[in-house]
Design a protein around this motif. Structure first.
Motif, PDB file in Angstrom:
ATOM      1  N   TRP A 260       6.471  38.273  12.587  1.00 52.54           N
ATOM      2  CA  TRP A 260       6.175  37.294  11.528  1.00 52.54           C
ATOM      3  C   TRP A 260       7.401  36.215  10.970  1.00 52.54           C
ATOM      4  O   TRP A 260       8.496  36.657  11.249  1.00 52.54           O
ATOM      5  CB  TRP A 260       5.326  37.832  10.517  1.00 52.54           C
ATOM      6  CG  TRP A 260       6.275  39.061   9.125  1.00 52.54           C
ATOM      7  CD1 TRP A 260       7.165  38.228   8.353  1.00 52.54           C
ATOM      8  CD2 TRP A 260       6.507  40.021   9.509  1.00 52.54           C
ATOM      9  NE1 TRP A 260       7.689  39.296   8.025  1.00 52.54           N
ATOM     10  CE2 TRP A 260       7.714  40.452   8.267  1.00 52.54           C
ATOM     11  CE3 TRP A 260       6.456  40.995  10.678  1.00 52.54           C
ATOM     12  CZ2 TRP A 260       8.488  41.412   7.736  1.00 52.54           C
ATOM     13  CZ3 TRP A 260       6.677  42.221   9.713  1.00 52.54           C
ATOM     14  CH2 TRP A 260       7.779  42.396   9.290  1.00 52.54           C
TER      15      TRP A 260
ATOM     16  N   TRP B   7       3.850  32.558  10.114  1.00 54.35           N
ATOM     17  CA  TRP B   7       3.202  33.433  10.866  1.00 54.35           C
ATOM     18  C   TRP B   7       3.036  34.682  10.928  1.00 54.35           C
ATOM     19  O   TRP B   7       4.056  34.517  11.362  1.00 54.35           O
ATOM     20  CB  TRP B   7       3.098  32.182  12.486  1.00 54.35           C
ATOM     21  CG  TRP B   7       4.695  31.791  12.681  1.00 54.35           C
ATOM     22  CD1 TRP B   7       5.714  31.625  12.013  1.00 54.35           C
ATOM     23  CD2 TRP B   7       5.374  33.112  13.547  1.00 54.35           C
ATOM     24  NE1 TRP B   7       6.828  31.602  12.864  1.00 54.35           N
ATOM     25  CE2 TRP B   7       6.555  32.241  13.067  1.00 54.35           C
ATOM     26  CE3 TRP B   7       4.666  34.497  14.154  1.00 54.35           C
ATOM     27  CZ2 TRP B   7       7.868  33.303  14.712  1.00 54.35           C
ATOM     28  CZ3 TRP B   7       6.036  34.954  14.700  1.00 54.35           C
ATOM     29  CH2 TRP B   7       7.563  34.679  14.697  1.00 54.35           C
ATOM     30  N   LEU B   8       2.705  34.500  11.595  1.00 57.44           N
ATOM     31  CA  LEU B   8       1.878  36.024  12.273  1.00 57.44           C
ATOM     32  C   LEU B   8       1.995  37.017  13.384  1.00 57.44           C
ATOM     33  O   LEU B   8       1.236  35.871  14.033  1.00 57.44           O
ATOM     34  CB  LEU B   8       1.481  37.344  10.960  1.00 57.44           C
ATOM     35  CG  LEU B   8       0.640  37.461  11.062  1.00 57.44           C
ATOM     36  CD1 LEU B   8      -0.346  38.406  11.888  1.00 57.44           C
ATOM     37  CD2 LEU B   8       0.160  38.142   9.144  1.00 57.44           C
TER      38      LEU B   8
END
Length: 91
Positions: free
Chosen positions: A27, A33-34
């Motif tokens: 992430w 985001w991940l």
């Protein structure tokens, strides 16, 4: 959407493998985001309010599911729309 996800789980055992020791997560807090790594699949999530380019560990082979428009794919990079997710297969 739910039926598509259920069908995807039935078709890809990596998504339901109970061995969580094989699951990895990467992430970026700043870019929001991940990525969940499950076997040859990646669940890619963009939590940001703008599109994000997310580099994966392997080249993308297929896009199996997306919550928004299909992400753009360039080798091992996926570009997701704002606040969206996708399930992709990698080589």
């Amino acid at each position: 959407m739910h039926r598509s996800l259920l069908a995807l789980r039935r078709a890809h055992p990596d998504l339901v493998d109970p061995d969580l020791s094989a699951v990895q997560v990467t992430w970026d807090d700043a870019d929001r985001w991940l990525v969940v790594h499950r076997g040859a699949l990646r669940v890619v999530v963009n939590l940001a309010e703008e599109p994000r380019e997310i580099d994966l560990d392997r080249p993308v082979a297929d896009v199996w599911f997306s919550t928004d428009e299909l992400p753009a794919v360039d080798g091992d990079t996926v570009t997701l729309a704002a606040e969206s997710a996708a399930v992709v297969g990698v080589r």
